[in-house]
Design a protein around this motif. Structure first.
Motif, PDB file in Angstrom:
ATOM      1  N   ASP A 166       9.860  -4.012  -9.143  1.00  0.00           N
ATOM      2  CA  ASP A 166      10.199  -2.589  -9.100  1.00  0.00           C
ATOM      3  C   ASP A 166       9.034  -1.700  -9.503  1.00  0.00           C
ATOM      4  O   ASP A 166       9.034  -0.497  -9.220  1.00  0.00           O
ATOM      5  CB  ASP A 166      11.404  -2.315 -10.010  1.00  0.00           C
ATOM      6  CG  ASP A 166      12.648  -3.048  -9.532  1.00  0.00           C
ATOM      7  OD1 ASP A 166      12.761  -3.286  -8.311  1.00  0.00           O
ATOM      8  OD2 ASP A 166      13.498  -3.395 -10.374  1.00  0.00           O
ATOM      9  N   GLU A 167       8.028  -2.272 -10.184  1.00  0.00           N
ATOM     10  CA  GLU A 167       6.866  -1.488 -10.602  1.00  0.00           C
ATOM     11  C   GLU A 167       5.930  -1.183  -9.433  1.00  0.00           C
ATOM     12  O   GLU A 167       5.029  -0.355  -9.558  1.00  0.00           O
ATOM     13  CB  GLU A 167       6.095  -2.215 -11.716  1.00  0.00           C
ATOM     14  CG  GLU A 167       5.383  -3.472 -11.285  1.00  0.00           C
ATOM     15  CD  GLU A 167       6.272  -4.715 -11.265  1.00  0.00           C
ATOM     16  OE1 GLU A 167       5.727  -5.824 -11.152  1.00  0.00           O
ATOM     17  OE2 GLU A 167       7.517  -4.592 -11.357  1.00  0.00           O
ATOM     18  N   LEU A 168       6.138  -1.845  -8.296  1.00  0.00           N
ATOM     19  CA  LEU A 168       5.326  -1.602  -7.109  1.00  0.00           C
ATOM     20  C   LEU A 168       6.154  -0.908  -6.039  1.00  0.00           C
ATOM     21  O   LEU A 168       7.207  -1.396  -5.648  1.00  0.00           O
ATOM     22  CB  LEU A 168       4.773  -2.913  -6.547  1.00  0.00           C
ATOM     23  CG  LEU A 168       3.761  -3.654  -7.408  1.00  0.00           C
ATOM     24  CD1 LEU A 168       3.368  -4.963  -6.744  1.00  0.00           C
ATOM     25  CD2 LEU A 168       2.536  -2.808  -7.680  1.00  0.00           C
ATOM     26  N   LEU A 169       5.687   0.231  -5.595  1.00  0.00           N
ATOM     27  CA  LEU A 169       6.338   0.969  -4.525  1.00  0.00           C
ATOM     28  C   LEU A 169       5.441   0.831  -3.297  1.00  0.00           C
ATOM     29  O   LEU A 169       4.268   1.213  -3.341  1.00  0.00           O
ATOM     30  CB  LEU A 169       6.508   2.437  -4.909  1.00  0.00           C
ATOM     31  CG  LEU A 169       7.158   2.689  -6.287  1.00  0.00           C
ATOM     32  CD1 LEU A 169       7.066   4.152  -6.662  1.00  0.00           C
ATOM     33  CD2 LEU A 169       8.601   2.219  -6.276  1.00  0.00           C
ATOM     34  N   ILE A 170       5.964   0.258  -2.243  1.00  0.00           N
ATOM     35  CA  ILE A 170       5.186   0.031  -1.029  1.00  0.00           C
ATOM     36  C   ILE A 170       5.649   1.005   0.039  1.00  0.00           C
ATOM     37  O   ILE A 170       6.826   1.036   0.385  1.00  0.00           O
ATOM     38  CB  ILE A 170       5.342  -1.419  -0.517  1.00  0.00           C
ATOM     39  CG1 ILE A 170       5.123  -2.431  -1.645  1.00  0.00           C
ATOM     40  CG2 ILE A 170       4.393  -1.675   0.652  1.00  0.00           C
ATOM     41  CD1 ILE A 170       3.750  -2.440  -2.255  1.00  0.00           C
ATOM     42  N   GLU A 171       4.721   1.815   0.537  1.00  0.00           N
ATOM     43  CA  GLU A 171       5.029   2.756   1.611  1.00  0.00           C
ATOM     44  C   GLU A 171       4.238   2.373   2.850  1.00  0.00           C
ATOM     45  O   GLU A 171       3.117   1.882   2.754  1.00  0.00           O
ATOM     46  CB  GLU A 171       4.660   4.183   1.199  1.00  0.00           C
ATOM     47  CG  GLU A 171       5.654   4.817   0.262  1.00  0.00           C
ATOM     48  CD  GLU A 171       5.517   6.335   0.249  1.00  0.00           C
ATOM     49  OE1 GLU A 171       4.608   6.872   0.908  1.00  0.00           O
ATOM     50  OE2 GLU A 171       6.343   6.963  -0.421  1.00  0.00           O
ATOM     51  N   GLU A 172       4.840   2.612   4.001  1.00  0.00           N
ATOM     52  CA  GLU A 172       4.149   2.303   5.247  1.00  0.00           C
ATOM     53  C   GLU A 172       3.049   3.321   5.496  1.00  0.00           C
ATOM     54  O   GLU A 172       3.232   4.521   5.327  1.00  0.00           O
ATOM     55  CB  GLU A 172       5.143   2.300   6.416  1.00  0.00           C
ATOM     56  CG  GLU A 172       4.560   1.711   7.680  1.00  0.00           C
ATOM     57  CD  GLU A 172       5.605   1.434   8.733  1.00  0.00           C
ATOM     58  OE1 GLU A 172       5.200   1.036   9.838  1.00  0.00           O
ATOM     59  OE2 GLU A 172       6.803   1.607   8.465  1.00  0.00           O
ATOM     60  N   GLY A 173       1.898   2.821   5.860  1.00  0.00           N
ATOM     61  CA  GLY A 173       0.751   3.673   6.167  1.00  0.00           C
ATOM     62  C   GLY A 173      -0.159   2.969   7.154  1.00  0.00           C
ATOM     63  O   GLY A 173      -0.027   1.771   7.392  1.00  0.00           O
ATOM     64  N   GLU A 174      -1.105   3.718   7.710  1.00  0.00           N
ATOM     65  CA  GLU A 174      -1.976   3.146   8.742  1.00  0.00           C
ATOM     66  C   GLU A 174      -2.928   2.105   8.177  1.00  0.00           C
ATOM     67  O   GLU A 174      -3.299   1.159   8.860  1.00  0.00           O
ATOM     68  CB  GLU A 174      -2.770   4.257   9.435  1.00  0.00           C
ATOM     69  CG  GLU A 174      -1.914   5.149  10.310  1.00  0.00           C
ATOM     70  CD  GLU A 174      -2.739   6.174  11.050  1.00  0.00           C
ATOM     71  OE1 GLU A 174      -3.989   6.066  11.060  1.00  0.00           O
ATOM     72  OE2 GLU A 174      -2.131   7.091  11.624  1.00  0.00           O
ATOM     73  N   GLN A 175      -3.355   2.280   6.919  1.00  0.00           N
ATOM     74  CA  GLN A 175      -4.284   1.331   6.318  1.00  0.00           C
ATOM     75  C   GLN A 175      -3.938   1.119   4.850  1.00  0.00           C
ATOM     76  O   GLN A 175      -3.232   1.919   4.248  1.00  0.00           O
ATOM     77  CB  GLN A 175      -5.723   1.824   6.461  1.00  0.00           C
ATOM     78  CG  GLN A 175      -5.973   3.171   5.792  1.00  0.00           C
ATOM     79  CD  GLN A 175      -7.377   3.694   6.085  1.00  0.00           C
ATOM     80  OE1 GLN A 175      -8.074   3.179   6.950  1.00  0.00           O
ATOM     81  NE2 GLN A 175      -7.779   4.711   5.353  1.00  0.00           N
ATOM     82  N   LEU A 176      -4.455   0.012   4.295  1.00  0.00           N
ATOM     83  CA  LEU A 176      -4.205  -0.309   2.898  1.00  0.00           C
ATOM     84  C   LEU A 176      -4.850   0.742   2.000  1.00  0.00           C
ATOM     85  O   LEU A 176      -6.022   1.086   2.178  1.00  0.00           O
ATOM     86  CB  LEU A 176      -4.789  -1.690   2.579  1.00  0.00           C
ATOM     87  CG  LEU A 176      -4.604  -2.156   1.141  1.00  0.00           C
ATOM     88  CD1 LEU A 176      -3.147  -2.448   0.850  1.00  0.00           C
ATOM     89  CD2 LEU A 176      -5.468  -3.381   0.874  1.00  0.00           C
TER      90      LEU A 176
END
Length: 198
Positions: free
Chosen positions: A163-173
């Motif tokens: 839960d401490e990591l929020l991953i959002e979609e994006g074009e690049q890392l």
């Protein structure tokens, strides 16, 4: 286990150090490449003492409480890895699961790196002297990536919710934002990482 660390490469090394110092971080170490040799430039040395030497800093480490940040000279800002403090049992279990997942683990005397397929690494650190007891800590990190399976795979690797990591979609890392308990205000570091107090 506790999220405590991030590392990136940057073409704005001095500005990045100054930014984090203004947030109350102290410089723990500076190492530069000089004529093919790694040379320390630790405090009490300041930039005025060596700025004219045109050094290439391999790593600068800043710390505050339970937060440890490192950065080194690069052609542009590139997010490299995050780090977790773990005990010896957690380290062994995570490395075993990484092996089952087909992820390479590189164990060294000072730390272990897990190489994910998502263009960033995970540092596993058992040395508690990389942080202090001050009540400052990372609450959350937001990472942008074109890969939507990161969170699922990290939960498999750690065998728990992340839960401490929020991953959002994006074009690049990209390391997008870091929420730090005990830091006031919200601002962007010279590498466009939003550092938010909470």
């Amino acid at each position: 286990m506790k999220l405590f660390h991030y590392h990136f490469w940057t073409n704005r090394v001095e500005e990045t150090e100054n930014y984090y110092r203004k947030l109350g971080f102290t410089v723990a170490a500076r190492y530069a490449m000089e004529k093919g040799t790694v040379t320390p430039y630790h405090p009490p040395l300041e930039w005025k003492d060596f700025r004219e030497n045109a050094l290439i800093f391999r790593i600068i480490e800043v710390r505050r409480g339970k937060v440890n940040i490192t950065f080194g000279a690069g052609k542009k800002p590139i997010f490299d890895h995050i780090g977790y403090l773990v005990n010896e049992e957690e380290l062994a279990q995570i490395c075993n699961r990484a092996d089952v997942m087909g992820w390479k683990a590189e164990t060294g005397a000072r730390r272990t790196f897990i190489f994910t397929p998502y263009r960033f690494k995970i540092e596993l650190q058992t040395r508690k002297d990389t942080v202090s007891d001050e009540n400052i800590s990372i609450s959350h990190m937001m990472i942008k990536s074109p890969h939507t399976s990161i969170k699922r795979d990290l939960e498999r690797l750690f065998h728990r919710n992340v839960d401490e990591l929020l991953i959002e979609e994006g074009e690049q890392l990209q390391l997008q934002e870091v929420l730090i308990n005990g830091v006031e205000d919200s601002s962007k570091d010279p590498n466009k990482v939003i550092v938010t107090g909470c």
